[in-house]
Every structure is written in structure tokens, then in C-alpha cells.
Design a protein around this motif. Structure first.
Motif, PDB file in Angstrom:
ATOM      1  N   LYS A  14       0.829  -1.209   0.000  1.00  0.00           N
ATOM      2  CA  LYS A  14       0.000   0.000   0.000  1.00  0.00           C
ATOM      3  C   LYS A  14       0.864   1.260   0.000  1.00  0.00           C
ATOM      4  O   LYS A  14       1.696   1.458   0.876  1.00  0.00           O
ATOM      5  CB  LYS A  14      -0.914   0.018   1.220  1.00  0.00           C
ATOM      6  CG  LYS A  14      -1.842   1.227   1.256  1.00  0.00           C
ATOM      7  CD  LYS A  14      -2.753   1.209   2.465  1.00  0.00           C
ATOM      8  CE  LYS A  14      -3.660   2.434   2.474  1.00  0.00           C
ATOM      9  NZ  LYS A  14      -4.545   2.448   3.661  1.00  0.00           N
ATOM     10  N   PHE A  15       0.631   2.105  -0.991  1.00  0.00           N
ATOM     11  CA  PHE A  15       1.299   3.394  -1.049  1.00  0.00           C
ATOM     12  C   PHE A  15       0.553   4.396  -0.173  1.00  0.00           C
ATOM     13  O   PHE A  15      -0.660   4.562  -0.298  1.00  0.00           O
ATOM     14  CB  PHE A  15       1.338   3.921  -2.487  1.00  0.00           C
ATOM     15  CG  PHE A  15       2.439   3.346  -3.328  1.00  0.00           C
ATOM     16  CD1 PHE A  15       3.713   3.916  -3.321  1.00  0.00           C
ATOM     17  CD2 PHE A  15       2.211   2.227  -4.115  1.00  0.00           C
ATOM     18  CE1 PHE A  15       4.735   3.388  -4.093  1.00  0.00           C
ATOM     19  CE2 PHE A  15       3.228   1.688  -4.894  1.00  0.00           C
ATOM     20  CZ  PHE A  15       4.491   2.267  -4.883  1.00  0.00           C
ATOM     21  N   VAL A  16       1.283   5.086   0.713  1.00  0.00           N
ATOM     22  CA  VAL A  16       0.693   6.172   1.488  1.00  0.00           C
ATOM     23  C   VAL A  16       1.141   7.515   0.927  1.00  0.00           C
ATOM     24  O   VAL A  16       0.588   8.565   1.261  1.00  0.00           O
ATOM     25  CB  VAL A  16       1.064   6.069   2.980  1.00  0.00           C
ATOM     26  CG1 VAL A  16       0.425   4.830   3.595  1.00  0.00           C
ATOM     27  CG2 VAL A  16       2.570   6.038   3.181  1.00  0.00           C
ATOM     28  N   LEU A  17       2.165   7.468   0.066  1.00  0.00           N
ATOM     29  CA  LEU A  17       2.647   8.647  -0.650  1.00  0.00           C
ATOM     30  C   LEU A  17       3.142   8.147  -1.998  1.00  0.00           C
ATOM     31  O   LEU A  17       3.870   7.161  -2.069  1.00  0.00           O
ATOM     32  CB  LEU A  17       3.788   9.310   0.122  1.00  0.00           C
ATOM     33  CG  LEU A  17       4.118  10.779  -0.163  1.00  0.00           C
ATOM     34  CD1 LEU A  17       2.964  11.682   0.263  1.00  0.00           C
ATOM     35  CD2 LEU A  17       5.396  11.194   0.544  1.00  0.00           C
ATOM     36  N   ARG A  18       2.713   8.832  -3.076  1.00  0.00           N
ATOM     37  CA  ARG A  18       3.029   8.309  -4.402  1.00  0.00           C
ATOM     38  C   ARG A  18       3.512   9.416  -5.342  1.00  0.00           C
ATOM     39  O   ARG A  18       2.787  10.365  -5.649  1.00  0.00           O
ATOM     40  CB  ARG A  18       1.795   7.629  -5.005  1.00  0.00           C
ATOM     41  CG  ARG A  18       2.060   6.926  -6.338  1.00  0.00           C
ATOM     42  CD  ARG A  18       0.759   6.448  -6.947  1.00  0.00           C
ATOM     43  NE  ARG A  18       0.167   5.371  -6.186  1.00  0.00           N
ATOM     44  CZ  ARG A  18       0.408   4.070  -6.415  1.00  0.00           C
ATOM     45  NH1 ARG A  18       1.242   3.723  -7.370  1.00  0.00           N
ATOM     46  NH2 ARG A  18      -0.176   3.135  -5.695  1.00  0.00           N
ATOM     47  N   GLU A  19       4.769   9.307  -5.775  1.00  0.00           N
ATOM     48  CA  GLU A  19       5.357  10.159  -6.809  1.00  0.00           C
ATOM     49  C   GLU A  19       5.111  11.647  -6.564  1.00  0.00           C
ATOM     50  O   GLU A  19       4.592  12.365  -7.408  1.00  0.00           O
ATOM     51  CB  GLU A  19       4.843   9.741  -8.188  1.00  0.00           C
ATOM     52  CG  GLU A  19       5.243   8.322  -8.559  1.00  0.00           C
ATOM     53  CD  GLU A  19       4.769   7.929  -9.942  1.00  0.00           C
ATOM     54  OE1 GLU A  19       4.089   8.740 -10.606  1.00  0.00           O
ATOM     55  OE2 GLU A  19       5.083   6.811 -10.381  1.00  0.00           O
ATOM     56  N   VAL A  20       5.502  12.086  -5.380  1.00  0.00           N
ATOM     57  CA  VAL A  20       5.297  13.481  -4.982  1.00  0.00           C
ATOM     58  C   VAL A  20       6.527  14.311  -5.338  1.00  0.00           C
ATOM     59  O   VAL A  20       7.636  14.028  -4.882  1.00  0.00           O
ATOM     60  CB  VAL A  20       5.017  13.570  -3.468  1.00  0.00           C
ATOM     61  CG1 VAL A  20       5.076  15.011  -2.997  1.00  0.00           C
ATOM     62  CG2 VAL A  20       3.659  12.961  -3.154  1.00  0.00           C
ATOM     63  N   SER A  21       6.324  15.339  -6.152  1.00  0.00           N
ATOM     64  CA  SER A  21       7.397  16.262  -6.522  1.00  0.00           C
ATOM     65  C   SER A  21       6.963  17.678  -6.176  1.00  0.00           C
ATOM     66  O   SER A  21       5.861  18.108  -6.547  1.00  0.00           O
ATOM     67  CB  SER A  21       7.714  16.164  -8.017  1.00  0.00           C
ATOM     68  OG  SER A  21       8.194  14.872  -8.358  1.00  0.00           O
ATOM     69  N   ALA A  22       7.814  18.381  -5.455  1.00  0.00           N
ATOM     70  CA  ALA A  22       7.470  19.745  -5.028  1.00  0.00           C
ATOM     71  C   ALA A  22       8.738  20.525  -4.736  1.00  0.00           C
ATOM     72  O   ALA A  22       9.771  19.959  -4.392  1.00  0.00           O
ATOM     73  CB  ALA A  22       6.583  19.709  -3.788  1.00  0.00           C
ATOM     74  N   SER A  23       8.637  21.850  -4.880  1.00  0.00           N
ATOM     75  CA  SER A  23       9.705  22.771  -4.474  1.00  0.00           C
ATOM     76  C   SER A  23       9.086  23.778  -3.525  1.00  0.00           C
ATOM     77  O   SER A  23       8.125  24.468  -3.891  1.00  0.00           O
ATOM     78  CB  SER A  23      10.306  23.483  -5.695  1.00  0.00           C
ATOM     79  OG  SER A  23      10.955  22.563  -6.549  1.00  0.00           O
ATOM     80  N   LEU A  24       9.616  23.861  -2.312  1.00  0.00           N
ATOM     81  CA  LEU A  24       9.013  24.676  -1.263  1.00  0.00           C
ATOM     82  C   LEU A  24       9.769  25.987  -1.123  1.00  0.00           C
ATOM     83  O   LEU A  24      10.999  25.983  -0.984  1.00  0.00           O
ATOM     84  CB  LEU A  24       9.006  23.904   0.054  1.00  0.00           C
ATOM     85  CG  LEU A  24       8.411  22.483  -0.038  1.00  0.00           C
ATOM     86  CD1 LEU A  24       8.439  21.807   1.319  1.00  0.00           C
ATOM     87  CD2 LEU A  24       6.999  22.515  -0.609  1.00  0.00           C
ATOM     88  N   PRO A  25       9.071  27.116  -1.169  1.00  0.00           N
ATOM     89  CA  PRO A  25       9.743  28.422  -1.164  1.00  0.00           C
ATOM     90  C   PRO A  25      10.470  28.698   0.146  1.00  0.00           C
ATOM     91  O   PRO A  25      10.028  28.292   1.221  1.00  0.00           O
ATOM     92  CB  PRO A  25       8.592  29.411  -1.377  1.00  0.00           C
ATOM     93  CG  PRO A  25       7.369  28.692  -0.888  1.00  0.00           C
ATOM     94  CD  PRO A  25       7.601  27.246  -1.217  1.00  0.00           C
ATOM     95  N   GLU A  26      11.577  29.401   0.033  1.00  0.00           N
ATOM     96  CA  GLU A  26      12.366  29.744   1.206  1.00  0.00           C
ATOM     97  C   GLU A  26      11.816  30.990   1.882  1.00  0.00           C
ATOM     98  O   GLU A  26      11.173  31.841   1.258  1.00  0.00           O
ATOM     99  CB  GLU A  26      13.827  29.962   0.815  1.00  0.00           C
ATOM    100  CG  GLU A  26      14.531  28.701   0.355  1.00  0.00           C
ATOM    101  CD  GLU A  26      16.021  28.905   0.195  1.00  0.00           C
ATOM    102  OE1 GLU A  26      16.432  29.971  -0.298  1.00  0.00           O
ATOM    103  OE2 GLU A  26      16.779  27.986   0.578  1.00  0.00           O
ATOM    104  N   ASN A  27      12.073  31.097   3.182  1.00  0.00           N
ATOM    105  CA  ASN A  27      11.701  32.262   3.993  1.00  0.00           C
ATOM    106  C   ASN A  27      10.193  32.502   3.999  1.00  0.00           C
ATOM    107  O   ASN A  27       9.741  33.634   4.128  1.00  0.00           O
ATOM    108  CB  ASN A  27      12.432  33.519   3.510  1.00  0.00           C
ATOM    109  CG  ASN A  27      13.923  33.319   3.362  1.00  0.00           C
ATOM    110  OD1 ASN A  27      14.525  32.534   4.092  1.00  0.00           O
ATOM    111  ND2 ASN A  27      14.523  34.009   2.407  1.00  0.00           N
ATOM    112  N   LYS A  28       9.450  31.439   3.861  1.00  0.00           N
ATOM    113  CA  LYS A  28       7.993  31.493   3.836  1.00  0.00           C
ATOM    114  C   LYS A  28       7.439  30.403   4.749  1.00  0.00           C
ATOM    115  O   LYS A  28       8.157  29.512   5.204  1.00  0.00           O
ATOM    116  CB  LYS A  28       7.456  31.267   2.415  1.00  0.00           C
ATOM    117  CG  LYS A  28       8.013  32.202   1.348  1.00  0.00           C
ATOM    118  CD  LYS A  28       7.408  33.576   1.433  1.00  0.00           C
ATOM    119  CE  LYS A  28       7.867  34.441   0.263  1.00  0.00           C
ATOM    120  NZ  LYS A  28       7.334  35.828   0.356  1.00  0.00           N
ATOM    121  N   ILE A  29       6.127  30.466   4.974  1.00  0.00           N
ATOM    122  CA  ILE A  29       5.433  29.392   5.672  1.00  0.00           C
ATOM    123  C   ILE A  29       4.687  28.564   4.638  1.00  0.00           C
ATOM    124  O   ILE A  29       3.809  29.073   3.936  1.00  0.00           O
ATOM    125  CB  ILE A  29       4.443  29.927   6.723  1.00  0.00           C
ATOM    126  CG1 ILE A  29       5.178  30.716   7.807  1.00  0.00           C
ATOM    127  CG2 ILE A  29       3.656  28.772   7.349  1.00  0.00           C
ATOM    128  CD1 ILE A  29       4.248  31.332   8.846  1.00  0.00           C
TER     129      ILE A  29
END
Length: 252
Positions: A14-29
Motif C-alpha cells: 500500500k502506497f501512502v505517498l506516491r510520486e510526490v514532486s514539489a519545491s518549497l519556497p524559502e523564507n515562507k510558511i
């Protein structure tokens, strides 16, 4: 910057997370939102290296998180998980000082004491420094653990549901503190959170997960829309405006 590339996690078949791609901005919430079981905490825990990925990878400042030296990673990234809380017979000041361990190795110097004082002051718990952790209220204990993460003095601070079991006043205080850390101290904050109205008021960026996948990602204004939130949460959600901020109405 923190990013992920084709990140997946499975238990058995069972996959609980699947092929997740993201870039999270710096100095932010950045807020991870979604229903229970959507994969929010799993994604946070892989980024912080608390659990390994099954496939894909997470990056911290362009380097695979798996390749970081443990001490160096702890000098750059702090994680406050749901099960991180200590209730041992130690004082608030001693707990906060634990945040300096990646830097001091347990031998506190002038810089370490300065950061402990800063953390106690910015969280407003200076008067609690000599109290034992197990004597505090839930809200006070949570703030003490956040102070420990601040004392760690990392570029990145990750928090898994820090508002759980807190009253409204304490929750607002914590969110204002996180916003201050991002804006005034250039911290990058990543938070798993359920209250989407707090997200609207205090976050800058949203990663919305559903069934282990990122369904939507972007600035708060782009994601806080009735059709998007209704899809994420599987219920009717309407949006009202208050002082230029979007408020979700979902009690109908």
C-alpha cells in the motif's frame, strides 16, 4: 531550498505517498493540508529523514537528505513531530538547551546560552524557565518545545500539527510566532495543519494532498478556492472574505 522528486512511501503493497514532486519556497510558511491519511506527515517525516522513502528522494539545499551528515543536517533542519514531546523531570530551560546539542555537543558556550535566551524571550516563556516540563499546561509545553526548535537555530523548521489540542488563543500566538520567524529571521517554515482558516491568515504557500498525491500546490490565494478545497476534503466548502483574507465556511 527543500524539494522532493518522485517521492513515494509504501507499507507492504500500500502506497501512502506516491510520486510526490514539489519545491518549497524559502523564507515562507508552507502548509501541508488534506484529510487524515492524505500523506502530509509522511512527506514531512521523509524530508526530515525520520523515515526513509520507498522511492524517489528529498533534497535539502540541493543535496539528497540521505547523504547529509546527521549533525550537519540537524544544524540546518529542525523537526518537531507529534511524538517529539518530552515529559521527563527537566526544566523548561534545560529542554530548550537541548536544541543547541547539534552545535555544542552538550558543552554549551556563549553562543549557545545566547540562543537559549533568545528562544525563551521570543516565545514569551522566560518566566517558565525554572518550571518542570511535566508541571506545564499543554499550551505551555508546546511553546517550550517550539522554543527548543528555535534555539536549534536552523534555516528550516518543520512542525507536525503543532496546534493539536490547543485553545484558540494559544494557537493564534504560535501562528503569529511562526510568521515572525519567517519574516524577521528568514526562517523557512513547513507545517502540517488541519485548520485551513489559520492557513489562510498565516501561511504563504500550500501543498494540498489527497490519497497520497499532491492534488494542488501554490500560493494561498491560488489554492483557497471553494472548488479546490471541496475536492480536497470531500465536502462542500464555501469562501467568504474578511479584511482581505479568505475564510472557509464548512458548517452547513
Amino acid at each position: 531550498m527543500i524539494s522532493t522528486e518522485s517521492l513515494s512511501k509504501k507499507y507492504g503493497d500500500k502506497f501512502v505517498l506516491r510520486e510526490v514532486s514539489a519545491s518549497l519556497p524559502e523564507n515562507k510558511i508552507t502548509a501541508f493540508i488534506g484529510c487524515n491519511g492524505a500523506g502530509k506527515s509522511t512527506m514531512l517525516n521523509i524530508i526530515s529523514r525520520l523515515i526513509p522513502a520507498s522511492e524517489g528522494c528529498a533534497f535539502v539545499d540541493g543535496k539528497r537528505v540521505s547523504e547529509w551528515d546527521s549533525r550537519k543536517l540537524a544544524q540546518n533542519l529542525a523537526i518537531l513531530g507529534q511524538n517529539s514531546h518530552r515529559s521527563a523531570r527537566i526544566s523548561v530551560e534545560e529542554l530548550v538547551a537541548f536544541g543547541r546539542f547539534p552545535h555544542s555537543g552538550g558543552r554549551l558556550g556563549d553562543r549557545d546560552f545566547k540562543m537559549v535566551e533568545h528562544a525563551l524571550k521570543i516565545t514569551g516563556i522566560e518566566e517558565l524557565r525554572d518550571r518542570f516540563i511535566d508541571e506545564l499546561s499543554g499550551g505551555q509545553r508546546q511553546m517550550a518545545h517550539i522554543a527548543m526548535s528555535i534555539a536549534q537555530d536552523t534555516k528550516y523548521i518543520l512542525l507536525d500539527e503543532p496546534l493539536n489540542n490547543l485553545d484558540m488563543s494559544r494557537s493564534v500566538k504560535i501562528m503569529k510566532l511562526l510568521r515572525k520567524l519567517a519574516r524577521e529571521e528568514s526562517k523557512t517554515i513547513i507545517i502540517v495543519i488541519h485548520d485551513i482558516n489559520f492557513v489562510s491568515f498565516y501561511a504563504d504557500h500550500i501543498v494540498a494532498l489527497k490519497d497520497g498525491k499532491i492534488r494542488y500546490e501554490g500560493a494561498v490565494e491560488a489554492v483557497m478556492k471553494p472548488e479546490i478545497l471541496s475536492d480536497i476534503y470531500g465536502m462542500r466548502i464555501e469562501i467568504e472574505e474578511y479584511k482581505g483574507k479568505k475564510i472557509c465556511v464548512y458548517y452547513q
